[in-house]
Scaffold this motif. Structure first.
Motif, short mmCIF file in Angstrom:
data_model
loop_
_atom_site.label_atom_id
_atom_site.label_comp_id
_atom_site.label_asym_id
_atom_site.label_seq_id
_atom_site.Cartn_x
_atom_site.Cartn_y
_atom_site.Cartn_z
N PRO A 7 -11.87 -3.75 -36.77
CA PRO A 7 -11.78 -4.73 -37.85
C PRO A 7 -11.07 -6.02 -37.45
CG PRO A 7 -10.08 -3.09 -38.16
CD PRO A 7 -10.88 -2.70 -36.91
N TYR A 53 -20.96 5.07 -42.93
CA TYR A 53 -21.27 4.54 -44.27
C TYR A 53 -20.09 3.75 -44.84
CZ TYR A 53 -25.76 6.84 -44.43
OH TYR A 53 -27.06 7.21 -44.18
N GLU A 54 -18.87 4.20 -44.59
CA GLU A 54 -17.69 3.46 -45.05
C GLU A 54 -17.67 2.07 -44.41
OE1 GLU A 54 -13.99 5.59 -44.60
OE2 GLU A 54 -14.93 7.43 -45.35
N PHE A 55 -17.96 2.02 -43.12
CA PHE A 55 -17.97 0.75 -42.40
C PHE A 55 -19.02 -0.19 -42.98
CE2 PHE A 55 -19.83 -1.85 -39.00
CZ PHE A 55 -18.72 -2.57 -38.60
N LEU A 57 -20.43 -0.13 -46.02
CA LEU A 57 -20.07 -0.55 -47.37
C LEU A 57 -18.96 -1.59 -47.36
CD1 LEU A 57 -20.23 2.85 -49.29
CD2 LEU A 57 -21.81 0.91 -49.48
N GLN A 58 -17.97 -1.40 -46.50
CA GLN A 58 -16.87 -2.37 -46.41
C GLN A 58 -17.38 -3.74 -45.98
OE1 GLN A 58 -13.72 -2.00 -47.39
NE2 GLN A 58 -13.34 -4.12 -46.87
N ASN A 59 -18.29 -3.75 -45.01
CA ASN A 59 -18.83 -5.04 -44.56
C ASN A 59 -19.70 -5.69 -45.60
OD1 ASN A 59 -17.83 -5.63 -41.87
ND2 ASN A 59 -18.73 -3.65 -41.35
N LYS A 60 -20.42 -4.90 -46.39
CA LYS A 60 -21.22 -5.48 -47.48
C LYS A 60 -20.32 -6.11 -48.51
CE LYS A 60 -25.47 -2.83 -47.36
NZ LYS A 60 -26.37 -1.95 -48.12
N LYS A 61 -19.22 -5.44 -48.85
CA LYS A 61 -18.27 -6.00 -49.83
C LYS A 61 -17.67 -7.30 -49.33
CE LYS A 61 -16.90 -1.59 -51.83
NZ LYS A 61 -15.80 -0.60 -51.95
N GLU A 62 -17.27 -7.30 -48.06
CA GLU A 62 -16.63 -8.50 -47.49
C GLU A 62 -17.59 -9.67 -47.40
OE1 GLU A 62 -14.85 -7.27 -43.80
OE2 GLU A 62 -13.39 -5.99 -44.81
#
Length: 66
Positions: A7, A53-55, A57-62
């Motif tokens: 990150p 999947y966490e990675f 989703l986090q990138n989509k949010k950011e």
């Protein structure tokens, strides 16, 4: 192609793509490629898939992607 370390996003690496492999699922990919090739030796399949999947989703949010 250039990849950015996450990150931290403080390092990059340039690579030449020599082969493209397609998989139906992340699980299929992780069954075909040893975890050590991802620097994740000792991880379980569940950790690999859920971490992916966490990675994502986090990138989509950011990035504001839905």
């Amino acid at each position: 192609m250039e990849f950015i370390k996450v990150p931290e996003q403080n390092e990059t690496i340039k690579v030449q793509v020599t082969e493209l492999r397609k998989y139906d699922t992340f699980k299929d990919m992780y069954e075909a490629i040893p975890f050590k090739d991802f620097d994740c030796e000792g991880w379980s399949m569940e950790e690999m898939v859920s971490g992916t999947y966490e990675f994502i989703l986090q990138n989509k949010k950011e990035s504001g992607v839905r």
